[in-house]
Design a protein around this motif. Sequence first.
Motif, PDB file in Angstrom:
ATOM      1  N   HIS A 193       0.829  -1.211   0.000  1.00  0.00           N
ATOM      2  CA  HIS A 193       0.000   0.000   0.000  1.00  0.00           C
ATOM      3  C   HIS A 193       0.860   1.257   0.000  1.00  0.00           C
ATOM      4  N   LEU A 206      -3.601  -5.593  14.361  1.00  0.00           N
ATOM      5  CA  LEU A 206      -4.032  -4.740  13.243  1.00  0.00           C
ATOM      6  C   LEU A 206      -5.474  -4.317  13.486  1.00  0.00           C
ATOM      7  N   GLN A 207      -5.829  -3.200  12.895  1.00  0.00           N
ATOM      8  CA  GLN A 207      -7.231  -2.786  12.909  1.00  0.00           C
ATOM      9  C   GLN A 207      -7.695  -2.525  11.475  1.00  0.00           C
ATOM     10  N   CYS A 208      -7.238  -1.421  10.867  1.00  0.00           N
ATOM     11  CA  CYS A 208      -7.699  -1.169   9.489  1.00  0.00           C
ATOM     12  C   CYS A 208      -6.918  -1.989   8.479  1.00  0.00           C
ATOM     13  N   GLY A 209      -5.736  -2.463   8.846  1.00  0.00           N
ATOM     14  CA  GLY A 209      -4.984  -3.347   7.962  1.00  0.00           C
ATOM     15  C   GLY A 209      -4.137  -2.653   6.914  1.00  0.00           C
ATOM     16  N   TYR A 210      -4.182  -1.328   6.880  1.00  0.00           N
ATOM     17  CA  TYR A 210      -3.519  -0.625   5.773  1.00  0.00           C
ATOM     18  C   TYR A 210      -2.004  -0.594   5.939  1.00  0.00           C
ATOM     19  N   THR A 240      -0.456  -2.784   7.654  1.00  0.00           N
ATOM     20  CA  THR A 240      -0.082  -4.146   8.034  1.00  0.00           C
ATOM     21  C   THR A 240       0.910  -4.811   7.085  1.00  0.00           C
ATOM     22  N   PRO A 241       0.717  -4.741   5.756  1.00  0.00           N
ATOM     23  CA  PRO A 241       1.703  -5.400   4.873  1.00  0.00           C
ATOM     24  C   PRO A 241       3.127  -4.869   5.089  1.00  0.00           C
ATOM     25  N   CYS A 276      -3.722   3.118  13.905  1.00  0.00           N
ATOM     26  CA  CYS A 276      -4.845   2.483  14.617  1.00  0.00           C
ATOM     27  C   CYS A 276      -4.482   1.930  15.985  1.00  0.00           C
ATOM     28  N   ARG A 333     -10.602 -11.650  14.932  1.00  0.00           N
ATOM     29  CA  ARG A 333     -11.461 -10.858  14.051  1.00  0.00           C
ATOM     30  C   ARG A 333     -11.681 -11.530  12.696  1.00  0.00           C
ATOM     31  N   LEU A 343      -6.890  -9.131   5.335  1.00  0.00           N
ATOM     32  CA  LEU A 343      -5.995  -7.981   5.504  1.00  0.00           C
ATOM     33  C   LEU A 343      -4.555  -8.450   5.643  1.00  0.00           C
ATOM     34  N   TYR A 374      -8.989  -2.548  -0.755  1.00  0.00           N
ATOM     35  CA  TYR A 374      -9.133  -1.098  -0.590  1.00  0.00           C
ATOM     36  C   TYR A 374      -9.455  -0.452  -1.942  1.00  0.00           C
ATOM     37  N   ALA A 399     -11.907   0.826   4.319  1.00  0.00           N
ATOM     38  CA  ALA A 399     -11.073   2.016   4.423  1.00  0.00           C
ATOM     39  C   ALA A 399      -9.851   1.711   5.273  1.00  0.00           C
ATOM     40  N   GLY A 444      -8.426   3.109   7.583  1.00  0.00           N
ATOM     41  CA  GLY A 444      -8.510   4.035   8.716  1.00  0.00           C
ATOM     42  C   GLY A 444      -9.374   5.237   8.382  1.00  0.00           C
ATOM     43  N   PHE A 488     -10.943   7.438  11.627  1.00  0.00           N
ATOM     44  CA  PHE A 488     -10.862   8.235  12.858  1.00  0.00           C
ATOM     45  C   PHE A 488     -11.706   9.499  12.732  1.00  0.00           C
ATOM     46  N   PHE A 500     -16.026  -0.772   6.304  1.00  0.00           N
ATOM     47  CA  PHE A 500     -15.063  -1.170   7.332  1.00  0.00           C
ATOM     48  C   PHE A 500     -14.057  -0.045   7.408  1.00  0.00           C
ATOM     49  N   TRP A 501     -13.846   0.455   8.600  1.00  0.00           N
ATOM     50  CA  TRP A 501     -12.942   1.585   8.762  1.00  0.00           C
ATOM     51  C   TRP A 501     -11.776   1.240   9.676  1.00  0.00           C
ATOM     52  N   GLY A 502     -11.615  -0.034   9.990  1.00  0.00           N
ATOM     53  CA  GLY A 502     -10.656  -0.386  11.036  1.00  0.00           C
ATOM     54  C   GLY A 502     -11.368  -0.738  12.321  1.00  0.00           C
TER      55      GLY A 502
END
Lengths: 179, 811
Positions: free
Chosen positions: A40, A100-104, A106-107, A139, B20, B26, B33, B250, B252, B254, B509-511
């Motif tokens: 990303h 992780l949360q949004c995963g962006y 993460t990679p 996140c 999760r 992810l 995305y 998304a 993220g 916030f 999904f925003w995180g």
Amino acid sequence: MSEHRRIAVVVNGTPYEAEVETRKYLAEFLREDLSLVGTHIGCEHGVCGTCTVLMNGVSVRSCLVLAVQANGAEVMTVEGLATDGQMHPLQEAFREKQGLQCGYCTPGMLVRAYELLEENPEPTAEWVREGLANNLCRCTGYQYIVEAVLAAAERLRGSSVAEGQPFEPATSSRTNQEA
Amino acid sequence: MVETREESAERKWVGKSIQRIEDPRLLLGRGGYIDDMRLPGMLHAALVRSPHAHARIKSVNVEAARRLPGVTAVVTGEEAAELCNPMPDFGPDPTRHEWRCLAKDKVRYVGEGVAAVVAESRAVAEDACDLVEVEYEPLPPVVDPEAAMEPDSPLVHDALGSNIAYEKTMVFGEVDRDFEGADVVVSDHLRWHRSSGQPLETVGAIGNFDPGSGMMTIHVNSLTFTSYLFMVANTLKVPSNRLDIHPHPAGGSFGSKFWAVKVAIIAGMLAKHTGRPVKFIEDRVDNISNSDHHGSDRTYQVELAATRGGILKSLRVKVVDDYGAYIQFGVGHHGNALAQAVGPYRIGSLQYELHAVLTNKCQQGAYRGFGSEVQNWVLERMVDLMARELEMDPVELRRKNFIQPDQFPYFIPNGNLYDSGNYEGVLDKALELSDYESWREEQRRLREEEGRYVGIGICTAQERSVFSATEFWFWFDEPAAPVTSMPESVTLDVDAMGNITATLYSCAFWGNSPETMVAQLVAEEFDVEPSQVNVVYSGTNQGLPATGPGGSRFTVMIAGAVQGASKKIKDKAFKIAEHLLEAAPGDLEWSEGGVAVKGSPDRRKELSEIAMAAHLFKHSLPDEIESGLEADQVYDHPYTTMPSEDRKNLGVFYPFVGHACHIPVVEVDIETGKVSFLRYTAVHDAGTVVNPRSLNGHIIGGIAQGLGTALLEEFVYDESGQLLTSSYQDYLIPSALDVPEVVVGHHETPSPYTVHGIKGAGEGGRMMAPAAISSAIDDALRPLGVRVRELPATPERILGWIEAAQAQSSS
């Protein structure tokens, strides 16, 4: 402006040859030409670390490296971590620890963590934090990422053959309940 | 009403830290995305941005750009004003501060779009942007909000005739009487600078217009408020039933992707204009300078009144909020602040004076807390100041003024309701987890023996959750739209095999963890494994009303929707089972994922058997049973009331109110101004917790953002309105070395008004950390006479405060 060069590059073990614009960044080459969209792009100016990949075993910001600079190199992206349908222990640990949360990010985070564990299989939490400090995560506050990397290190030390488990598309009935 | 461990023991899935559902894709780099998506024939857009804070656009020459090979179209602001109506705007009197997707006639901040280029690739589009020649006539910039309020100030919007978009003073209770009767009044001037969510993924969209059907399809990573999308359709000049918005995950938000519709509108406009799909993904500079989602930027004058014995009586707040060039959400941010304006304390009266000012900066949007986090900071600053004035322990002053458990439900002076709480319970747990007493001793020792400046901070504050829409209009005597509920919807569909699919209708999904939450909630209702539940996201054209995440509402609202839809399905399943089992109504019970005869557990039908009958064997069933086993549920706000006409009472508008206590221990290096953490403890009461591990992740991540707000992050505009922090080299996001390990605890007080007793909890970390960290810095620097009155407390500022305090004490 639109000068092109032919490059040969091995990505995740697969050799590719391609004609690329000389100004094209490695991240764009991976995403657009090879459809490896797991890498990303975050800030596009080399600060956030989201686009981290390994080039000849060393982490680079693929938003700053030109594709032509990767000519002759071996590149590893997040898509190179899982093998034969099995997640890498790092990916498993990130899942278990909810690193992780949004995963962006993460990679990039996984690739950097992979590099860190190659360098030091017995890291401390402080060492992992310092090693990950060039990769921003917006996140998690990093805590569960650090826990995940430490857990993966332990698992990798535990057996020379990675104890990968087949990943399931949805949550399994395994739970890690905590207070 | 204290601990809910016994109650949660009755639940099988709610309350468990299951892994999760979102995570495998992810982790494999298959997140889906928006920038990962490519459509055949797709073009790419980039924006020409204004380099000026305030300037008239004299001319835009696009000829050279249009001639560049690979360029398909260039659209100027003037042309965009033909293609599109003005942007949707929830602010006061939008016609007098008209907002458009590209600037027309004049630019009002650095970064505002003046033209859009569409080309075969993003790189060519950016090349062409450099070829667009814009002639500007610079105008005097409006930068300082206080100066902007002066009658002779240059105007951001000529049609408004002033830079004050809105102002009002609201008085709740006997404020003057309470101040006159008070023994002690403390007052202070406080400053909170602007920052923003800055997710690592920017906002992006792909527009795709079919001229044959007139259908406009837009793929986005920002989708909220589906009931208001007719406004987007109006901007794009398409019928509301010909607009279909598809949500993508998304990277993220916030808050920053909350109703972030400009990017979608630009992509849609360009797709309609070119006849081809157009992708527009903000670059980082777009996102920093032109996102419409900067956070609060406020200057306060505050007074707090108390008795000599430490009983807090009344609060007077005067706030000037620098909204930037537009005011898309009106002053809803201050509705948020009002929802919990008196914090957890029995403060009997409140005066709130608001001045919302327009300047030449990026406009405000949403950032985790939506303005209530600033009120938390302000109130906690004042409580700390009062403790100092009264020479009371700040912990004991707080304890003395807490609303007590037997006082709930509790109406605060402006009429909003706090549903439940046990603030002392949270405080005591935090004191225990933080080793508060031993740190006090250690602090003394380090100060005396080693000369180190260590401070222990405390914040006890609220986290309002689940807004109703009244907070956006109760400001106005004659609201244009007195809307109420902000609903959330779900469809549950049990297929012939008994597998369940849940369809969600708001943002993907925003995180946050919508799929995990819904899977746990559905599993709870049907007594099945969460892994059996598939969660999908609907486009809006076939969609039910939905609002999406925001104001910590999603989990509470979707739980209501899931429970409602589940009941409808189970009612039908019981009817079918009565027939299949030849049992009387009332003899059956839900048991282990199926229906069984009470007292004869062997006489049972699995959900799969019932579902097969429902789908395929209609004619074997009683006449009134239709084929299929699915149900929709639109869940409206469970508890909101209307404001009174005179606005002395704002009604119930943000009623499920969590609470938290944060106790950081910091050390300040007085040579460098650096703040480092020795410990950080956070105890939250978010009612019943659905997935503790996920919630802890949000709390810790929110603390990291609050730490950024407190110490690092600031969008700096200089006196000419130039944005000095347009990259991550200048705008500093906390790294792994900046954020401490956090010890998290929970003290669950279930809400009496929500399904399972859940309260919202997504914003709490950031809503507490700035106040807690400020308190800790104060405590560390107390020997030097320094107090934090401005955030972020950067090293440079801290050194300046120390220097000023020393100059003052030596003079």
